[in-house]
Design an enzyme around this catalytic site. Structure first.
Site, PDB file in Angstrom:
ATOM      1  N   SER A   4      -5.699   8.693   2.995  1.00 34.79           N
ATOM      2  CA  SER A   4      -5.745  10.142   2.746  1.00 34.79           C
ATOM      3  C   SER A   4      -6.490  10.842   3.870  1.00 34.79           C
ATOM      4  O   SER A   4      -6.498  12.069   3.930  1.00 34.79           O
ATOM      5  CB  SER A   4      -6.410  10.428   1.398  1.00 34.79           C
ATOM      6  OG  SER A   4      -7.738   9.935   1.393  1.00 34.79           O
ATOM      7  N   HIS A  56     -15.228  -0.736   6.329  1.00 36.49           N
ATOM      8  CA  HIS A  56     -16.066  -0.616   5.126  1.00 36.49           C
ATOM      9  C   HIS A  56     -16.507  -1.985   4.597  1.00 36.49           C
ATOM     10  O   HIS A  56     -16.775  -2.140   3.418  1.00 36.49           O
ATOM     11  CB  HIS A  56     -15.321   0.165   4.035  1.00 36.49           C
ATOM     12  CG  HIS A  56     -15.148   1.623   4.360  1.00 36.49           C
ATOM     13  ND1 HIS A  56     -14.191   2.432   3.809  1.00 36.49           N
ATOM     14  CD2 HIS A  56     -15.848   2.431   5.210  1.00 36.49           C
ATOM     15  CE1 HIS A  56     -14.286   3.666   4.298  1.00 36.49           C
ATOM     16  NE2 HIS A  56     -15.283   3.687   5.157  1.00 36.49           N
TER      17      HIS A  56
HETATM   18  P1  OAD Z   1      -7.090   6.972  -0.636  1.00 32.75           P
HETATM   19  O1  OAD Z   1      -6.950   6.471  -2.032  1.00 32.75           O
HETATM   20  O2  OAD Z   1      -7.978   8.134  -0.424  1.00 32.75           O
HETATM   21  O3  OAD Z   1      -5.657   7.354  -0.060  1.00 32.75           O
HETATM   22  C1  OAD Z   1      -4.574   6.495  -0.221  1.00 32.75           C
HETATM   23  C2  OAD Z   1      -3.396   7.087   0.549  1.00 32.75           C
HETATM   24  O4  OAD Z   1      -2.326   6.161   0.481  1.00 32.75           O
HETATM   25  C3  OAD Z   1      -2.887   8.418   0.006  1.00 32.75           C
HETATM   26  O5  OAD Z   1      -2.744   9.341   1.070  1.00 32.75           O
HETATM   27  C4  OAD Z   1      -1.512   8.054  -0.590  1.00 32.75           C
HETATM   28  O6  OAD Z   1      -0.568   9.106  -0.461  1.00 32.75           O
HETATM   29  C5  OAD Z   1      -1.128   6.879   0.277  1.00 32.75           C
HETATM   30  N1  OAD Z   1      -0.163   5.925  -0.332  1.00 32.75           N
HETATM   31  C6  OAD Z   1       0.084   5.677  -1.636  1.00 32.75           C
HETATM   32  N2  OAD Z   1       1.034   4.726  -1.759  1.00 32.75           N
HETATM   33  C7  OAD Z   1       1.384   4.342  -0.501  1.00 32.75           C
HETATM   34  C8  OAD Z   1       2.303   3.409   0.042  1.00 32.75           C
HETATM   35  N3  OAD Z   1       3.070   2.633  -0.742  1.00 32.75           N
HETATM   36  N4  OAD Z   1       2.387   3.297   1.393  1.00 32.75           N
HETATM   37  C9  OAD Z   1       1.630   4.077   2.203  1.00 32.75           C
HETATM   38  N5  OAD Z   1       0.749   4.970   1.739  1.00 32.75           N
HETATM   39  C10 OAD Z   1       0.620   5.118   0.410  1.00 32.75           C
HETATM   40  O7  OAD Z   1      -7.525   5.711   0.243  1.00 32.75           O
HETATM   41  P2  OAD Z   1      -8.319   5.668   1.633  1.00 32.75           P
HETATM   42  O8  OAD Z   1      -7.886   6.763   2.521  1.00 32.75           O
HETATM   43  O9  OAD Z   1      -8.242   4.283   2.116  1.00 32.75           O
HETATM   44  O10 OAD Z   1     -14.361   3.957   0.567  1.00 32.75           O
HETATM   45  O11 OAD Z   1      -9.792   5.962   1.140  1.00 32.75           O
HETATM   46  C11 OAD Z   1     -10.835   5.908   2.067  1.00 32.75           C
HETATM   47  C12 OAD Z   1     -12.080   5.400   1.414  1.00 32.75           C
HETATM   48  O12 OAD Z   1     -12.369   6.157   0.221  1.00 32.75           O
HETATM   49  C13 OAD Z   1     -11.988   3.974   0.903  1.00 32.75           C
HETATM   50  O13 OAD Z   1     -12.185   3.018   1.915  1.00 32.75           O
HETATM   51  C14 OAD Z   1     -13.093   3.930  -0.116  1.00 32.75           C
HETATM   52  C15 OAD Z   1     -12.788   5.237  -0.816  1.00 32.75           C
HETATM   53  O14 OAD Z   1     -13.820   5.824  -1.512  1.00 32.75           O
HETATM   54  C16 OAD Z   1     -15.437   3.384   0.050  1.00 32.75           C
HETATM   55  O15 OAD Z   1     -15.408   2.819  -1.021  1.00 32.75           O
HETATM   56  C17 OAD Z   1     -16.657   3.483   0.914  1.00 32.75           C
END
Ligand code: OAD
Length: 251
Positions: free
Chosen positions: A190, A120
């Site tokens: 997620s 991204h």
């Molecule tokens: P999310 O915020 O959707 O998901 C974060 C994940 O991290 C969740 O599944 C949590 O359970 C997990 N989590 C929380 N604390 C944690 C820890 N200490 N160790 C491991 N995991 C943990 O974030 P992304 O999946 O990265 O895009 O989101 C994808 C995209 O959505 C981002 O890149 C961004 C967002 O909108 C854009 O801005 C284009």
């Protein structure tokens, strides 16, 4: 789950071209909030109003004030945590080849990972909407909103807004390394945002073992994760590395 650390260490000990797909969760223990779930950024602001390219182009001042300014303040001082460091250890052990990250925080590179695909984009640089000149985000003056280039044009971060294309080279390389890996670590995502969320399916279809590290189940957990390790990356990764090192040390 802690009892899956040993089986995951067995898989990784013999892996030769593992790949990691990381998301916001790996940086939570560096003090950067995630997007979704408890305390997530999208609970406070509507992503379609502050993180869509149309919203930015319509009203850059509001998007700078509601989103980018706070991100800059957080990322200016954020440091890698043991989750990032664990991936560097895996690379040095000859197990991990590439990190595909959805994060724009630059913490994998700061920790020392050498092959990071920024799916991204990244927040380290800004580009001028008028002349395309690039300047470091750390040098942006927040006194003026929205911040401007020396030519007077508005600055935007080099990360992807919703509604924008994934950089072609990042997409193609991610697909290629996902198809070729023997194990994929899916950490702190997620797995709900496409096309990044497709990478574990590409890996699985090509025979890779899927190891997930996340305190919560995700859509992948019941579908394709072979070894879901339930917990935070900052505590699971050091234990995983320790278990791999024990295997390497024993004759
Ligand atoms: P999310 O915020 O959707 O998901 C974060 C994940 O991290 C969740 O599944 C949590 O359970 C997990 N989590 C929380 N604390 C944690 C820890 N200490 N160790 C491991 N995991 C943990 O974030 P992304 O999946 O990265 O895009 O989101 C994808 C995209 O959505 C981002 O890149 C961004 C967002 O909108 C854009 O801005 C284009």
């Amino acid at each position: 789950m802690s009892d899956l650390i040993e089986p995951a260490a067995d898989v990784l000990s013999t892996a030769k071209r593992a790949v990691a797909l990381t998301g916001a969760g790996i940086s939570v223990e560096s003090g950067i909030p995630p997007f979704r779930g408890k305390g997530g950024l999208w609970e406070k602001v509507d992503p379609m109003k502050v993180a869509h390219i149309d919203a930015f182009l319509d009203d850059p001042e509001t998007v700078w004030n509601l989103l980018i300014k706070d991100m800059k303040t957080l990322l200016d001082t954020a440091r890698p945590n043991p989750g990032h460091a664990g991936l560097v250890d895996l690379e040095r052990l000859g197990i991990l080849k590439t990190v595909i990250t959805q994060n724009v925080d630059g913490l994998h590179q700061m920790a020392g990972s050498s092959d990071v695909i920024e799916f991204h984009g990244n927040f380290a640089w800004q580009s001028c909407l008028d002349c395309n000149q690039r300047i470091k985000t750390s040098q942006v003056d927040l006194a003026q909103m929205p911040p401007r280039c020396s030519c007077g044009g508005i600055l935007r971060p080099d990360c992807i807004f919703f509604g924008e294309m994934i950089p072609q080279d990042a997409l193609v390389r991610s697909q290629r390394v996902s198809a070729a890996c023997d194990a994929m670590l899916v950490i702190g995502t997620s797995a709900t945002v496409q096309p990044a969320a497709t990478m574990p399916y590409i890996a699985k279809d090509n025979g890779a073992v899927i190891i997930e590290i996340n305190p919560e189940p995700t859509p992948l957990t019941s579908r394709i994760s072979d070894l879901p390790l339930l917990g935070g990356a900052g505590s699971i990764m050091p234990r995983l590395i320790q278990a791999i090192r024990r295997r390497r040390a024993s004759p």
